[in-house]
Design an enzyme around this catalytic site. Structure first.
Site, short mmCIF file in Angstrom:
data_model
loop_
_atom_site.label_atom_id
_atom_site.label_comp_id
_atom_site.label_asym_id
_atom_site.label_seq_id
_atom_site.Cartn_x
_atom_site.Cartn_y
_atom_site.Cartn_z
CB ILE A 186 6.80 0.10 -6.11
CG1 ILE A 186 7.26 -1.11 -6.86
CG2 ILE A 186 7.48 1.35 -6.64
CD1 ILE A 186 6.74 -1.13 -8.30
CB VAL A 187 10.95 -1.90 -2.60
CG1 VAL A 187 12.48 -1.92 -2.43
CG2 VAL A 187 10.30 -1.26 -1.39
CG ASP A 242 4.94 -3.78 9.95
OD1 ASP A 242 4.39 -4.78 10.48
OD2 ASP A 242 4.83 -3.53 8.73
CB SER A 296 -0.91 0.00 1.23
OG SER A 296 -0.13 -0.08 2.41
#
Length: 412
Positions: A85-86, A197, A82
């Site tokens: 992008i990597v 996270d 979400s």
């Protein structure tokens, strides 16, 4: 082990990030990107495509430094979400591989992930090289974070073992989890950041050196005592119980719970608490830890003390794991996975746990005979630690090599 591309070859469509992204956690207002020195970076136009695209940007030019143009060839997408992008890219000038995280930037706000990554410098935290902005033909503004490239994730390393019905060798469990706690000890004490996270997908592993690094600070925040934060944070299997109870004044001990879940997963080969939703997640935790006492519930969220929970006895920790599990591993897991946040050990205390003593042996090496990655070059995370704790953390053979000259000496 080879790197596996994740996700589609094209970037997902991205909706603009609302100001409340990552929570009742307010983002800082930014009136003008171009005038903000801290955020200053080249803005590149027409950067729609990813794979195969060449991106040129200018770095330097501050404090009398010469300006330098750097070009990157985008090679492949390695992660999507979400956030954006990597992708893996190669610097055309040096041949160096980098990871570029591309996120849609709201022009009115500063990007917290960038601000936090600028503060951090540690062997067990992925490093930010520089950043630049890019625009698309639709006039969307993207922030591109250029980071060191680390080929693997702990998630894929574990999957490599479980897909062939093997357990991860206990030596690697020790090596990876020690580095996770060392990275957490640094971010919790030096910049005072809570990651929020921690999970195997956000832990990078170099398959040659076995160095492990925390990555993805998109949910991270400096927690301020007395200031409310959102509770809907952290991926479900790794979410601390106080978050499930809706606590908003939590501490960095939520990362300790998550790291405890990662340790258990490496030992078991599967998640310890695989809940299908928030309620089921709590049920999975209660099945192992038993029903929390009224006092434990109060420690997690005082508003829940009148709720009635089914009375379930704790499952003995030695029965959670297989019979040949080292008792030190079970002991460490039990100290991390406590209902009461204040009873969980700190990241630095976890590093000093006897489970990791094998790594502190003078002749400790990787199974292939190569040297271990750096484990004892502590930074600011030792400030405030007791001499006794420092003595347990830094082996005598390391102290002798350094002639006692490490920054936070433990005394005579």
């Amino acid at each position: 082990m080879t790197s596996i591309p994740l996700g589609p070859p094209q970037p997902p469509s991205l909706a603009p990030q609302p100001p409340h992204l990552h929570g009742g956690d307010s983002l800082k207002r930014r009136p003008d990107i171009d005038n903000d020195k801290e955020m200053s970076a080249a803005v590149i136009e027409g950067n729609d495509a990813v794979t195969g695209h060449i991106i040129s940007t200018t770095i330097g030019g501050k404090n009398g430094e010469p300006k330098q143009t750097i070009s990157y060839m985008a090679e492949r997408v390695v992660g999507t979400g979400s956030f954006g992008i990597v992708f893996q890219a190669k610097c055309l000038e040096t041949g160096e591989s980098v990871a570029i995280k591309k996120v849609l930037q709201d022009r009115r706000y500063k990007n917290r992930e960038l601000q936090l990554m600028r503060l951090m410098d540690h062997p067990n935290v992925v490093s930010l090289k520089h950043c630049f902005f890019s625009t698309t033909t639709r006039d969307e503004l993207f922030l591109n974070l250029v980071m060191e490239y680390v080929p693997e994730t702990l998630y894929r390393v574990l999957k490599h073992y479980t897909s062939s019905n093997q357990r991860m060798p206990i030596f690697y469990v020790k090596l990876y989890t020690y580095q996770i706690f060392r990275g957490l000890a640094y971010i919790h004490t030096a910049p005072g950041v809570c990651h929020r996270d921690v999970k195997p997908q956000n832990l990078l592993v170099d398959p040659l050196t076995h160095q492990c690094k925390l990555c993805d600070f998109g949910s991270a925040k400096v927690l301020v005592k007395g200031e409310a934060n959102i509770s809907y944070i952290c991926s479900r299997y790794y979410r601390a119980p106080e978050l499930i109870f809706g606590a908003t004044e939590y501490t960095s001990s939520i990362d300790i719970w998550s790291a405890g879940c990662v340790l258990a997963e490496l030992l078991l080969g599967q998640p310890l608490f695989p809940g299908e939703n928030s309620v089921d997640q709590l049920v999975e935790i209660i099945k192992v830890l038993g029903t929390p006492t009224r006092e434990e519930i109060r420690c997690m969220n005082p508003n829940y003390t009148d709720f009635r929970f089914p009375q379930i006895k704790a499952h003995p920790w030695h029965k959670v794991f297989h019979k040949r599990m080292p008792p030190e591993a079970i002991d460490l897991a039990s100290r991390l996975l406590q209902y009461s946040p204040s009873l969980r050990c700190t990241a630095l205390e976890a590093c000093a746990h006897p489970f990791f003593n094998e790594l502190r042996e003078p002749n400790a090496r990787l199974p292939n005979g190569r040297p271990l990655p750096p484990l004892f070059n502590f930074k600011q995370e030792l400030s405030g630690a007791s001499p006794e704790l420092i003595n347990r953390l830094i082996p005598e053979h390391v102290r002798r090599q350094m002639n006692g000259g490490f920054p936070f000496q433990a005394g005579p």
